[in-house]
Every structure is written in C-alpha cells, then in structure tokens.
Design a protein around this motif. Structure first.
Motif, PDB file in Angstrom:
ATOM      1  N   GLU A   1      71.643   8.041  67.083  1.00 18.36           N
ATOM      2  CA  GLU A   1      70.888   7.066  67.872  1.00 18.36           C
ATOM      3  C   GLU A   1      69.420   7.034  67.443  1.00 18.36           C
ATOM      4  O   GLU A   1      68.796   5.968  67.369  1.00 18.36           O
ATOM      5  CB  GLU A   1      71.013   7.388  69.363  1.00 18.36           C
ATOM      6  N   CYS A   2      68.864   8.203  67.160  1.00 20.96           N
ATOM      7  CA  CYS A   2      67.485   8.259  66.665  1.00 20.96           C
ATOM      8  C   CYS A   2      67.374   7.533  65.321  1.00 20.96           C
ATOM      9  O   CYS A   2      66.421   6.777  65.080  1.00 20.96           O
ATOM     10  CB  CYS A   2      67.037   9.717  66.507  1.00 20.96           C
ATOM     11  N   ALA A   3      68.363   7.753  64.457  1.00 26.91           N
ATOM     12  CA  ALA A   3      68.361   7.094  63.145  1.00 26.91           C
ATOM     13  C   ALA A   3      68.473   5.586  63.282  1.00 26.91           C
ATOM     14  O   ALA A   3      67.819   4.831  62.558  1.00 26.91           O
ATOM     15  CB  ALA A   3      69.502   7.644  62.286  1.00 26.91           C
ATOM     16  N   TRP A   4      69.297   5.109  64.224  1.00 25.48           N
ATOM     17  CA  TRP A   4      69.445   3.659  64.433  1.00 25.48           C
ATOM     18  C   TRP A   4      68.116   3.039  64.866  1.00 25.48           C
ATOM     19  O   TRP A   4      67.777   1.927  64.444  1.00 25.48           O
ATOM     20  CB  TRP A   4      70.517   3.374  65.476  1.00 25.48           C
ATOM     21  N   ALA A   5      67.369   3.753  65.707  1.00 21.76           N
ATOM     22  CA  ALA A   5      66.069   3.246  66.157  1.00 21.76           C
ATOM     23  C   ALA A   5      65.102   3.128  64.980  1.00 21.76           C
ATOM     24  O   ALA A   5      64.336   2.161  64.882  1.00 21.76           O
ATOM     25  CB  ALA A   5      65.488   4.164  67.231  1.00 21.76           C
ATOM     26  N   ILE A   6      65.127   4.112  64.075  1.00 20.73           N
ATOM     27  CA  ILE A   6      64.276   4.066  62.885  1.00 20.73           C
ATOM     28  C   ILE A   6      64.693   2.895  62.001  1.00 20.73           C
ATOM     29  O   ILE A   6      63.864   2.141  61.476  1.00 20.73           O
ATOM     30  CB  ILE A   6      64.385   5.382  62.092  1.00 20.73           C
ATOM     31  N   ASP A   7      66.002   2.716  61.838  1.00 17.59           N
ATOM     32  CA  ASP A   7      66.528   1.664  60.966  1.00 17.59           C
ATOM     33  C   ASP A   7      66.082   0.278  61.412  1.00 17.59           C
ATOM     34  O   ASP A   7      65.716  -0.566  60.601  1.00 17.59           O
ATOM     35  CB  ASP A   7      68.059   1.734  60.937  1.00 17.59           C
TER      36      ASP A   7
ATOM     37  N   LEU B   1      70.394   0.792  74.781  1.00 20.81           N
ATOM     38  CA  LEU B   1      69.912   2.167  74.746  1.00 20.81           C
ATOM     39  C   LEU B   1      68.945   2.383  73.585  1.00 20.81           C
ATOM     40  O   LEU B   1      67.990   3.142  73.688  1.00 20.81           O
ATOM     41  CB  LEU B   1      71.107   3.120  74.614  1.00 20.81           C
ATOM     42  N   VAL B   2      69.187   1.699  72.469  1.00 20.60           N
ATOM     43  CA  VAL B   2      68.408   1.914  71.253  1.00 20.60           C
ATOM     44  C   VAL B   2      67.722   0.637  70.774  1.00 20.60           C
ATOM     45  O   VAL B   2      66.564   0.649  70.385  1.00 20.60           O
ATOM     46  CB  VAL B   2      69.314   2.456  70.119  1.00 20.60           C
ATOM     47  N   ALA B   3      68.423  -0.502  70.818  1.00 21.55           N
ATOM     48  CA  ALA B   3      67.917  -1.735  70.212  1.00 21.55           C
ATOM     49  C   ALA B   3      66.724  -2.303  70.975  1.00 21.55           C
ATOM     50  O   ALA B   3      66.654  -2.207  72.199  1.00 21.55           O
ATOM     51  CB  ALA B   3      69.028  -2.781  70.144  1.00 21.55           C
ATOM     52  N   VAL B   4      65.769  -2.905  70.242  1.00 24.22           N
ATOM     53  CA  VAL B   4      64.642  -3.596  70.865  1.00 24.22           C
ATOM     54  C   VAL B   4      65.179  -4.823  71.585  1.00 24.22           C
ATOM     55  O   VAL B   4      65.877  -5.638  70.989  1.00 24.22           O
ATOM     56  CB  VAL B   4      63.605  -4.018  69.803  1.00 24.22           C
TER      57      VAL B   4
END
Length: 434
Positions: free
Chosen positions: A228-234, A58-61
C-alpha cells in the motif's frame, strides 16, 4: 461510479444548463460544460458509488480534476497521500515481522486505520519520520496492544525494517516538497529539472518499499501494508508526469499501477496462512477494489480523454475558468465524518463469514480481484454436478452465480470427493485385512 460536483454546478446539471462530459465510449468524466456554449464550467470534487455513498479510498488521491495540464487541489492531494502513507507505514509497528497475533491485527484493521488517518488529517496525531505514536493512538485498546507494540519495538529484525522505511519516507517527503516548488516555477527548464529530481527520489523510495527481502520476511498483513505504501508512491510519480502534461506517461503509469495492485493483492491472498490474517485482509482488499481501483480508473479515463481531444477542445479546456466552482467546492470524501462508523466492507465480511469457511472466503477474494479465476472453479463444479446428477448447476446458471455461491459449491464438491476417496480407501483396507 458517479461524480460529486459543487452545489452550483450540480444545480446547473439538474436544470439542464450544464452537461457532464463523456468520452467517445460513453464513460463519464468528472467535468461539466455549458450545454449551450460548450465552455467548460467546473470539475468534480468527489466520487460516489452507484448507491450514492462517497468513495473514500485507502491509498488513491480522491480528486483528480485538472485544467491546462495542472492538477486542481494539488497541495491537498499531497497532504492526502502523506497522511495515508504515514498511517499505513506506522501500523507496521504493530504488525511487526513474521507471524502476528490476531489481537494486534484487529488494532490496525481497516476501520482503525481509517480512524487513524482521520486523526492525522485533523492534526490530532503527528507523523514523524513516517511513523506516529501508536501507543498514544491506541491507548484505549488495552494493555495487551501496548505491550505488543513494545515487543515489536525490541525486535532487532523489525528495527532493520523500520530504518529502511524511515529512509524511504524521508525520500518521499523531500520529493513532494520539490514537486510543490516545481509547480510554482515559471521557468519550464527549472520546473522540469525539479520534477525529474523528485521522480528519482520517489523511485528510490519505491525500491525500498518493494524490497523483496524485506517483503519475504513479513506475513501477509505486513506485505499488504508495504504494498500500500508503494502504491501511494507510484501514484505520486504519475502526478509528477501530469505536472509536465506528459499524458501518455501518466496513462501508462496508471495502467501499470492498477495491474500491480491486482497482482500484489493476489500474492498477499496466496500468503494468507491464518484466519486472523484473513479477518484483516478481506475488508481491506475489498475497500481497495471498490474504492481505490475505481478512483485510479477514473483518473486514467480522464487522462485518456484529454489525449483524444482535438486542438480546439484542448485550447477551450486550457482557457476554462473554474474559480467559481472551486469557491463552492465541497470537502473531499476522505474527510467524511462517517469514517467513524464501521466500514461496509467489514459488515460484508462478517456476513460472509457466517455463510462460508476460510478456504472459500480466500477464493472469493481472488475472484473479486481477478474474475477470470472463476472459470476454473466453474468448470470443476459443472463436471462434478453432472456426475452427481445436479441438473441446475450448468455453465449458464453458474455464470450468474455470486462469488460466494461459486466458492462454496467448489468446496462442497471438494469435501464430497475427499469423503468418497476416504470411504473407498477404508473399504479397500478392510478387504485387504480380511
């Protein structure tokens, strides 16, 4: 977890011409090399679970192969993160601030979110200022949803949140543009300066998404979306370090991110107040556990493997020509048309709902995220089972039991104890009255 290689590499692996790379600990890496010469010949283009189904985080590349300190398909990686972040942020316009109705949560649950992300990637929906036109995207879900979106838009507190999110997304977008420019720079000092500036922008965006005041004003579902938005930035920050071949920093960032995802997930579970929120959280957190964390772990394994390589192997990897395998690469898992089918996580949850109640389901979520938590529940079950004379409920058997069984047994004894206490109190009251 398994790796999906381009057809030409997959054929070579099947024939024994190529061999997949493993770490010294026996962990598979998404790289293949010539079995005879040792030359690196190709990288994985996707991930598969043990049953052979493509992972679609959902979030990870989803693709993390690299050579000579550079990420393959970096542009595609940025696009994947942007699509996910835009959709995840946009759905907060339905969730709003504070308590949210179940009908609104069902409109942006895991399945709907995957569909929205697919539409963004296929350019059916535009992301503007970090938001999409949800009234257009969800027009087929009925007037009640459209009315709810209008109500959220008129909420002054949500408008305050929205302005912060727009600012955060803007910083993220500018940072990724700067990172793309940095990749093309031949001058190392200019490249490093641009990447440092990009990280500063990303850190400021991260602070906005992690703003404790804003998080405290949202329900569990809203908190999950912000996290989830923060994880994508991280992970984008980790990408910036990888562009500089700072592998120790990448590994540290990825390790921290995986720990943060687990801790944030537990915090969200503890904040879950309603069954509607549970219906929203359970499938999504299961997807994050079964897909995103696996992808991030694989990425870290590959980085740590590179850090352990002797100079001769590093030189060999840096000189590898992957152009042939890139030319025949298959599409990434996130473009899988099967996203239109109901996610297995949703089907799993619907099955578990028939066998459990909300308190047990919340426990099962916690066990999935942090298995060590099972121990306290198992100890209680063992103690109560001994008192009740249930000889099969011993630690050895409970160790093999599913999360479903452990949680249900725990609540069986909890309800039993409460019933016995109520009966005892009732008897005492009657005696006192007599």
């Amino acid at each position: 977890m398994l790796f999906q290689f381009p057809p030409v590499i997959q054929a070579g692996l099947a024939a024994g011409k190529y061999a997949q790379v493993f770490t010294s600990a026996g962990v598979p890496i998404g790289l293949a090399r010539d079995a005879a010469t040792g030359q690196f010949v190709g990288h994985a283009v996707g991930f598969l679970n043990n049953s052979g189904a493509a992972l679609n985080p959902l979030v990870a590349v989803p693709q993390m192969a690299m050579s000579a300190g550079q990420m393959y398909q970096m542009h595609g990686g940025f696009q994947a993160v942007q699509a996910s972040l835009g959709v995840l942020q946009a759905t907060t316009a339905v969730i709003g601030v504070g308590t949210v109705a179940g009908v609104a949560l069902s409109a942006v649950n895991l399945w709907q979110t995957l569909k929205l992300r697919q539409d963004v990637k296929q350019l059916k929906l535009d992301v503007r200022d970090g938001f999409i036109d949800l009234k257009k995207a969800l027009k087929d879900q009925g007037k009640e949803i459209i009315q709810h979106i209008d109500e959220v838009a008129q909420d002054i507190k949500f408008e305050q949140h929205r302005l912060v999110l727009i600012q955060a997304y803007g910083r993220f977008l500018e940072a990724t543009k700067l990172m793309k420019t940095a990749i093309s720079c031949e001058d190392v000092s200019i490249k490093n300066a641009d990447l440092a500036n990009a990280r500063q922008m990303l850190s400021e965006a991260l602070a906005d998404y992690n703003n404790p005041r804003l998080l405290s004003e949202t329900c569990a579902a809203g908190q999950l979306r912000r996290h989830e938005c923060a994880w994508a930035i991280d992970q984008t920050i980790a990408l910036s370090y990888q562009q500089q071949n700072e592998l120790a920093a990448v590994s540290d960032r990825l390790s921290h991110l995986q720990d943060k995802i687990r801790q944030d997930a537990l915090t969200v579970i503890e904040r879950c107040d309603t069954e509607d929120e549970l219906d929203f959280l359970f499938p999504e957190l299961t997807r994050i556990h079964d897909h995103d964390l696996l992808v991030l772990e694989s990425w870290q394994n590959q980085v740590d493997w590179m850090r352990s390589l002797p100079a001769s192997e590093v030189k060999l990897l840096q000189s590898a020509d992957f152009s042939n395998s890139d030319a025949t690469a298959t599409p990434d898992a996130s473009a899988d048309p099967n996203v239109l089918a109901e996610p297995p996580e949703q089907l799993l949850y619907e099955n578990l709902k028939q066998k459990s109640h909300p308190a047990s389901l919340l426990d099962q979520l916690q066990f999935m995220i942090k298995p060590k938590l099972r121990q306290e529940w198992k100890t209680y079950i063992t103690q109560q089972a001994a008192i009740a004379g249930y000889k099969t409920l011993v630690p050895a058997n409970l160790e093999k039991a599913s999360n479903l069984a452990v949680a249900n047994l725990y609540w069986y004894f909890q309800v039993r104890d409460e019933s016995e206490e109520e009966t005892e109190q009732s008897v005492k009251s009657r005696r006192a009255y007599q």
